[in-house]
Design a protein around this motif. Structure first.
Motif, PDB file in Angstrom:
ATOM      1  N   LEU A  86       6.038   7.110  -3.802  1.00 33.96           N
ATOM      2  CA  LEU A  86       5.053   8.187  -3.585  1.00 33.96           C
ATOM      3  C   LEU A  86       4.285   8.054  -2.274  1.00 33.96           C
ATOM      4  O   LEU A  86       3.359   8.803  -2.011  1.00 33.96           O
ATOM      5  CB  LEU A  86       4.083   8.287  -4.772  1.00 33.96           C
ATOM      6  N   TRP A  87       4.671   7.066  -1.440  1.00 36.65           N
ATOM      7  CA  TRP A  87       3.953   6.904  -0.170  1.00 36.65           C
ATOM      8  C   TRP A  87       4.193   8.105   0.747  1.00 36.65           C
ATOM      9  O   TRP A  87       5.245   8.759   0.682  1.00 36.65           O
ATOM     10  CB  TRP A  87       4.394   5.607   0.515  1.00 36.65           C
ATOM     11  N   CYS A  88       3.253   8.367   1.636  1.00 40.36           N
ATOM     12  CA  CYS A  88       3.350   9.511   2.548  1.00 40.36           C
ATOM     13  C   CYS A  88       4.543   9.338   3.493  1.00 40.36           C
ATOM     14  O   CYS A  88       4.921   8.209   3.816  1.00 40.36           O
ATOM     15  CB  CYS A  88       2.088   9.607   3.418  1.00 40.36           C
ATOM     16  N   PRO A  89       5.105  10.451   3.971  1.00 43.41           N
ATOM     17  CA  PRO A  89       6.153  10.335   4.993  1.00 43.41           C
ATOM     18  C   PRO A  89       5.629   9.555   6.201  1.00 43.41           C
ATOM     19  O   PRO A  89       4.530   9.807   6.671  1.00 43.41           O
ATOM     20  CB  PRO A  89       6.439  11.798   5.366  1.00 43.41           C
ATOM     21  N   GLY A  90       6.404   8.580   6.652  1.00 37.84           N
ATOM     22  CA  GLY A  90       6.020   7.797   7.834  1.00 37.84           C
ATOM     23  C   GLY A  90       5.137   6.605   7.537  1.00 37.84           C
ATOM     24  O   GLY A  90       4.814   5.838   8.445  1.00 37.84           O
ATOM     25  N   CYS A  91       4.764   6.412   6.276  1.00 32.38           N
ATOM     26  CA  CYS A  91       3.936   5.254   5.902  1.00 32.38           C
ATOM     27  C   CYS A  91       4.716   3.963   6.112  1.00 32.38           C
ATOM     28  O   CYS A  91       5.928   3.916   5.910  1.00 32.38           O
ATOM     29  CB  CYS A  91       3.535   5.383   4.431  1.00 32.38           C
ATOM     30  N   GLY A  92       4.014   2.893   6.511  1.00 33.97           N
ATOM     31  CA  GLY A  92       4.693   1.614   6.761  1.00 33.97           C
ATOM     32  C   GLY A  92       4.870   0.736   5.532  1.00 33.97           C
ATOM     33  O   GLY A  92       5.508  -0.318   5.610  1.00 33.97           O
ATOM     34  N   ASN A  93       4.315   1.137   4.400  1.00 31.19           N
ATOM     35  CA  ASN A  93       4.350   0.253   3.233  1.00 31.19           C
ATOM     36  C   ASN A  93       5.774  -0.084   2.785  1.00 31.19           C
ATOM     37  O   ASN A  93       6.060  -1.211   2.376  1.00 31.19           O
ATOM     38  CB  ASN A  93       3.597   0.892   2.060  1.00 31.19           C
ATOM     39  N   GLY A  94       6.669   0.908   2.852  1.00 29.72           N
ATOM     40  CA  GLY A  94       8.052   0.665   2.405  1.00 29.72           C
ATOM     41  C   GLY A  94       8.748  -0.381   3.258  1.00 29.72           C
ATOM     42  O   GLY A  94       9.583  -1.144   2.751  1.00 29.72           O
ATOM     43  N   GLY A 131      -4.371   0.107  -4.887  1.00 28.95           N
ATOM     44  CA  GLY A 131      -4.351   0.715  -3.561  1.00 28.95           C
ATOM     45  C   GLY A 131      -2.945   1.179  -3.252  1.00 28.95           C
ATOM     46  O   GLY A 131      -2.023   0.949  -4.032  1.00 28.95           O
ATOM     47  N   CYS A 132      -2.781   1.831  -2.101  1.00 29.31           N
ATOM     48  CA  CYS A 132      -1.446   2.337  -1.744  1.00 29.31           C
ATOM     49  C   CYS A 132      -0.409   1.220  -1.797  1.00 29.31           C
ATOM     50  O   CYS A 132       0.634   1.349  -2.430  1.00 29.31           O
ATOM     51  CB  CYS A 132      -1.469   2.932  -0.342  1.00 29.31           C
ATOM     52  N   SER A 133      -0.694   0.107  -1.094  1.00 28.74           N
ATOM     53  CA  SER A 133       0.309  -0.962  -1.013  1.00 28.74           C
ATOM     54  C   SER A 133       0.622  -1.552  -2.382  1.00 28.74           C
ATOM     55  O   SER A 133       1.754  -1.940  -2.663  1.00 28.74           O
ATOM     56  CB  SER A 133      -0.181  -2.064  -0.078  1.00 28.74           C
ATOM     57  N   ASN A 166      -1.962  -4.449   5.816  1.00 24.87           N
ATOM     58  CA  ASN A 166      -3.193  -4.025   6.493  1.00 24.87           C
ATOM     59  C   ASN A 166      -3.005  -2.659   7.144  1.00 24.87           C
ATOM     60  O   ASN A 166      -2.441  -2.560   8.237  1.00 24.87           O
ATOM     61  CB  ASN A 166      -3.592  -5.078   7.541  1.00 24.87           C
ATOM     62  N   ASN A 167      -3.522  -1.617   6.482  1.00 27.37           N
ATOM     63  CA  ASN A 167      -3.472  -0.274   7.095  1.00 27.37           C
ATOM     64  C   ASN A 167      -4.830   0.108   7.675  1.00 27.37           C
ATOM     65  O   ASN A 167      -5.056   1.258   8.029  1.00 27.37           O
ATOM     66  CB  ASN A 167      -2.997   0.772   6.084  1.00 27.37           C
ATOM     67  N   ASN A 168      -5.759  -0.882   7.716  1.00 23.08           N
ATOM     68  CA  ASN A 168      -7.066  -0.716   8.376  1.00 23.08           C
ATOM     69  C   ASN A 168      -8.016   0.253   7.684  1.00 23.08           C
ATOM     70  O   ASN A 168      -9.037   0.641   8.275  1.00 23.08           O
ATOM     71  CB  ASN A 168      -6.901  -0.244   9.843  1.00 23.08           C
ATOM     72  N   GLN A 221       1.453   1.082   9.548  1.00 21.98           N
ATOM     73  CA  GLN A 221       0.901   2.362   9.992  1.00 21.98           C
ATOM     74  C   GLN A 221       0.575   3.225   8.780  1.00 21.98           C
ATOM     75  O   GLN A 221       1.350   3.321   7.836  1.00 21.98           O
ATOM     76  CB  GLN A 221       1.865   3.079  10.939  1.00 21.98           C
ATOM     77  N   CYS A 222      -0.621   3.823   8.834  1.00 21.36           N
ATOM     78  CA  CYS A 222      -1.070   4.749   7.792  1.00 21.36           C
ATOM     79  C   CYS A 222      -1.390   6.063   8.502  1.00 21.36           C
ATOM     80  O   CYS A 222      -2.521   6.281   8.938  1.00 21.36           O
ATOM     81  CB  CYS A 222      -2.314   4.188   7.091  1.00 21.36           C
ATOM     82  N   PRO A 223      -0.395   6.918   8.671  1.00 19.85           N
ATOM     83  CA  PRO A 223      -0.640   8.144   9.441  1.00 19.85           C
ATOM     84  C   PRO A 223      -1.602   9.098   8.760  1.00 19.85           C
ATOM     85  O   PRO A 223      -2.284   9.873   9.438  1.00 19.85           O
ATOM     86  CB  PRO A 223       0.767   8.761   9.574  1.00 19.85           C
ATOM     87  N   THR A 224      -1.716   9.029   7.441  1.00 23.66           N
ATOM     88  CA  THR A 224      -2.502  10.029   6.712  1.00 23.66           C
ATOM     89  C   THR A 224      -3.997   9.726   6.718  1.00 23.66           C
ATOM     90  O   THR A 224      -4.802  10.546   7.165  1.00 23.66           O
ATOM     91  CB  THR A 224      -1.992  10.118   5.260  1.00 23.66           C
ATOM     92  N   ALA A 225      -4.380   8.543   6.240  1.00 21.46           N
ATOM     93  CA  ALA A 225      -5.812   8.260   6.093  1.00 21.46           C
ATOM     94  C   ALA A 225      -6.428   7.688   7.368  1.00 21.46           C
ATOM     95  O   ALA A 225      -7.599   7.919   7.649  1.00 21.46           O
ATOM     96  CB  ALA A 225      -6.034   7.291   4.934  1.00 21.46           C
ATOM     97  N   TYR A 226      -5.638   6.935   8.141  1.00 22.34           N
ATOM     98  CA  TYR A 226      -6.189   6.263   9.324  1.00 22.34           C
ATOM     99  C   TYR A 226      -5.788   6.957  10.618  1.00 22.34           C
ATOM    100  O   TYR A 226      -6.639   7.320  11.431  1.00 22.34           O
ATOM    101  CB  TYR A 226      -5.723   4.803   9.340  1.00 22.34           C
TER     102      TYR A 226
HETATM  103 FE1  SF4 Z   1       0.630   5.106   3.316  1.00 24.00          FE
HETATM  104 FE2  SF4 Z   1      -1.749   5.800   4.284  1.00 24.00          FE
HETATM  105 FE3  SF4 Z   1      -0.353   7.535   2.777  1.00 24.00          FE
HETATM  106 FE4  SF4 Z   1      -1.466   5.354   1.701  1.00 24.00          FE
HETATM  107  S1  SF4 Z   1      -2.563   7.086   2.640  1.00 24.00           S
HETATM  108  S2  SF4 Z   1       0.611   6.120   1.311  1.00 24.00           S
HETATM  109  S3  SF4 Z   1      -1.211   3.821   3.334  1.00 24.00           S
HETATM  110  S4  SF4 Z   1       0.223   6.736   4.824  1.00 24.00           S
END
Ligand code: SF4
Length: 275
Positions: A18-26, A53-55, A123-125, A202-207
């Motif tokens: 369910l992570w956002c497109p482009g999220c680094g968690n994967g 949390g997301c991660s 660490n998505n800051n 990288q967290c493109p959505t929140a950060y």
């Molecule tokens: Fe990834 Fe940021 Fe979306 Fe969370 S909010 S899933 S860390 S891009």
């Protein structure tokens, strides 16, 4: 279709994530399973514990015995598992808010006791899942919902914090430096004691969006441009360490009796049966 050997470590019926497109968690989640595979650990002897949390959603996608616990409490749950079943390999997945704010005390005391855990901090800051609030690792001046004019709180350097608190393996890498990240995590698994790896994601959505940094690829380009390998970092004059440059690599490694060994000695001294 090409079958990748590490795919067996994922719960296919829980994907896509369910992570956002482009999220680094994967990327970091995959690096962890690749390190597990390289280390030769199995689904039967490895436990994944995460906070909130997301991660921390990663534990739900990984096909091991997994615990998705309470906010900030992954390390206490993991400690209980490791002390009850010392032969299990215990990996903790946490985020910058989960580990250094809500779970900050658990983190420093886990380091202090040198419990044989492998903690990977994504660490998505920022607090991503809960709405973009500033975390203790949001850089100075960066915006968050709780810091609309830029954060004035000096951030933790979680690696320095871990070293000061007593961790015996401490390293940092990024979602851009994938092979390096796998190596740092695999090497942390080799350490008997509290191991800590910070992985910038990288967290493109929140950060990124809030701080007008740009698309995921630009955030990864920033990691590429600003990360400096530890050996090269140590040779830089102080004025070149300014700005957004930051070191990656192995920062600290030492041998020290792990809490698990000390605990087994206590059990023996008390006439109990060690495991
Ligand atoms: Fe990834 Fe940021 Fe979306 Fe969370 S909010 S899933 S860390 S891009």
């Amino acid at each position: 279709m090409l079958e990748r050997s590490y795919e067996k470590f994922f719960r296919q019926n829980r994907l896509p994530h369910l992570w956002c497109p482009g999220c680094g968690n994967g990327i970091v989640m995959k690096a962890i399973v690749q390190a597990i595979e390289k280390k030769g650990w199995t689904q039967d002897n490895t436990v994944i514990v995460s906070g909130i949390g997301c991660s921390s959603r990663a534990s739900g996608y990984m096909d091991f015995d997994t615990l998705h616990t309470a906010h900030g409490r992954a390390i206490p749950f993991a400690t209980g598992i490791k002390l009850a079943k010392p032969k299990l390999n215990v990996v903790v997945i946490t985020g910058d808010g989960d580990c250094t704010a809500i779970g900050g005390n658990h983190f420093i005391h886990g380091c202090r006791r040198n419990i044989d855990l492998n903690v990977i901090l994504f660490n998505n800051n920022i607090y991503g899942m809960t709405g973009g609030q500033a975390s203790p690792m949001t850089p100075l001046g960066k915006k968050a919902t709780t810091a609309p004019y830029g954060s004035i709180d000096r951030p933790f350097d979680a690696c320095n914090l871990a070293i000061a608190a007593g961790a015996t393996y401490v390293a940092r890498s990024t979602a851009f430096h994938v092979q390096h990240l796998v190596t740092m995590i695999k090497d942390s698994f080799d350490n008997e004691g509290f191991s800590f790896v910070e992985a910038l994601v990288q967290c493109p959505t929140a950060y990124g969006r809030r701080n007008r940094i740009g698309e995921p690829a630009k955030m990864m380009q920033w990691m590429k441009d600003n990360a400096v390998m530890k050996n090269a970092w140590d040779k830089l004059p102080d004025d070149k360490k300014a700005g957004e440059k930051f070191p990656i690599g192995l920062f600290y490694k030492t041998e020290n009796e792990s809490y698990n060994i000390a605990y087994q000695k206590v059990i023996q001294a008390a006439g109990g049966v060690t495991k």
